[in-house]
Design a protein around this motif. Sequence first.
Motif, mmCIF file in Angstrom:
data_model
loop_
_atom_site.group_PDB
_atom_site.id
_atom_site.type_symbol
_atom_site.label_atom_id
_atom_site.label_comp_id
_atom_site.label_asym_id
_atom_site.label_seq_id
_atom_site.Cartn_x
_atom_site.Cartn_y
_atom_site.Cartn_z
ATOM 1 N N MET A 274 53.701 67.448 -56.593
ATOM 2 C CA MET A 274 55.021 68.051 -56.746
ATOM 3 C C MET A 274 55.057 69.440 -56.130
ATOM 4 S SD MET A 274 55.805 66.844 -60.685
ATOM 5 C CE MET A 274 57.423 67.635 -60.781
ATOM 6 N N ALA A 275 54.001 70.234 -56.366
ATOM 7 C CA ALA A 275 53.946 71.591 -55.827
ATOM 8 C C ALA A 275 53.923 71.580 -54.302
ATOM 9 C CB ALA A 275 52.711 72.313 -56.368
ATOM 10 N N ALA A 276 53.109 70.699 -53.728
ATOM 11 C CA ALA A 276 53.010 70.625 -52.266
ATOM 12 C C ALA A 276 54.321 70.172 -51.648
ATOM 13 C CB ALA A 276 51.876 69.679 -51.868
ATOM 14 N N ALA A 277 55.014 69.244 -52.298
ATOM 15 C CA ALA A 277 56.304 68.769 -51.787
ATOM 16 C C ALA A 277 57.337 69.888 -51.784
ATOM 17 C CB ALA A 277 56.796 67.593 -52.619
ATOM 18 N N ALA A 278 57.374 70.667 -52.855
ATOM 19 C CA ALA A 278 58.350 71.770 -52.937
ATOM 20 C C ALA A 278 58.023 72.865 -51.930
ATOM 21 C CB ALA A 278 58.372 72.333 -54.354
ATOM 22 N N GLY A 279 56.747 73.214 -51.802
ATOM 23 C CA GLY A 279 56.361 74.245 -50.847
ATOM 24 C C GLY A 279 56.662 73.841 -49.417
ATOM 25 N N THR A 280 56.392 72.578 -49.098
ATOM 26 C CA THR A 280 56.672 72.083 -47.743
ATOM 27 C C THR A 280 58.171 72.037 -47.482
ATOM 28 O OG1 THR A 280 54.656 70.734 -47.846
ATOM 29 C CG2 THR A 280 56.236 70.207 -46.118
ATOM 30 N N ALA A 281 58.935 71.584 -48.461
ATOM 31 C CA ALA A 281 60.389 71.521 -48.298
ATOM 32 C C ALA A 281 60.979 72.908 -48.094
ATOM 33 C CB ALA A 281 61.023 70.845 -49.516
ATOM 34 N N ALA A 282 60.368 73.912 -48.735
ATOM 35 C CA ALA A 282 60.896 75.280 -48.626
ATOM 36 C C ALA A 282 60.794 75.827 -47.214
ATOM 37 C CB ALA A 282 60.161 76.197 -49.600
ATOM 38 N N VAL A 283 59.742 75.463 -46.470
ATOM 39 C CA VAL A 283 59.580 76.044 -45.128
ATOM 40 C C VAL A 283 60.564 75.465 -44.121
ATOM 41 C CG1 VAL A 283 57.133 76.464 -45.577
ATOM 42 C CG2 VAL A 283 57.801 74.429 -44.276
ATOM 43 N N THR A 284 61.270 74.401 -44.497
ATOM 44 C CA THR A 284 62.256 73.811 -43.584
ATOM 45 C C THR A 284 63.588 74.548 -43.629
ATOM 46 O OG1 THR A 284 63.133 72.212 -45.194
ATOM 47 C CG2 THR A 284 61.194 71.537 -43.922
ATOM 48 N N THR A 285 63.772 75.447 -44.611
ATOM 49 C CA THR A 285 65.027 76.188 -44.732
ATOM 50 C C THR A 285 64.891 77.542 -44.049
ATOM 51 O OG1 THR A 285 64.414 77.176 -46.856
ATOM 52 C CG2 THR A 285 65.563 75.061 -46.917
ATOM 53 N N SER A 286 66.012 78.132 -43.658
ATOM 54 C CA SER A 286 65.995 79.414 -42.952
ATOM 55 C C SER A 286 65.950 80.576 -43.935
ATOM 56 C CB SER A 286 67.234 79.538 -42.062
ATOM 57 O OG SER A 286 68.408 79.494 -42.855
ATOM 58 N N GLY A 287 65.516 81.717 -43.432
ATOM 59 C CA GLY A 287 65.496 82.934 -44.241
ATOM 60 C C GLY A 287 64.632 82.764 -45.470
#
Length: 309
Positions: A274-287
Amino acid sequence: MILTICPNPSIDCTIELDSLNVGKLNRVDNKVETYSGKALNVAVGIARLGEKSLATGFMFDKHARLFEQVLDREGVEHDFVYNSGSARTNYKIIDKRSMLTEINDKGERVMEFKQEELIEKVAKISPDYEIAVMSGSLPKGVDPSFYGKVVEQIPSHVKLILDTEKANMLSALGSREVFMVKPNLRELEEFTGKDIHSLQDMVSASKKYLDRGVKYVLVSLGAEGAVLTDGTDSYFCKSASVAVNSTVGAGDSMVAASCVGISKGVPMQEILRMAAAAGTAAVTTSGTNLFYRDKYNEIYSKIYSERIY
């Protein structure tokens, strides 16, 4: 419910450039301002995963309403200790090579009587929560010992999670048992004084936290993934391959997803996933925008945790 304690909120100004030319004229391609702070980001991430959280910590009068509007929009309750003056502004400069340059302000001074007010507030409200997260830096006028003074007010039945620099961490670890810490690789090396070159090195280095009463150590490795260990069982989860827009907020997203997993009572390999999925998803957003639930679900379905040994 999950309590998040943010001692140093910030206005994050993300500036995107074609390239950063030191000592020369630079023209801005895009600029985004967000109202955040590490533990505030955690609270928002928890809300985006469908769980309830309350954000507390210091807040500054001049920008308070802007922070509150963001939290209200995300469905995060808040109960701050208010100070005069302005929130600090942090600058995140990103060039087209995805290189990140950070310039972090210290912000306004917090008076001692306001520090006592936050300590008292945490003592009053924390018994009602299952998990408490304290993360981030400290404002002017606040000594690292403040971390220890705050967390020792949190009762033992509340699972405490920490994500902060070494001096603050040492203060907190000397005050009470800690359920989980989340260093990145650089912070793990700094805390242990060891160079780390392998997953086995990370597990070995993590024992320095475990020997101080920490139950779990979650190590974020950026694009490589993450490691979770309790000293007996250790797991690695590789990140999915995604286009990186900004790494800011990825660690906070990992903490948020970990909190949700812990509150649901899932096994440690699932907490890591779950942690890795959230961290990876976060880098796809800007700013400094955090992850969105649909991207989280997509990445979660593609990754898995594997035992290191």
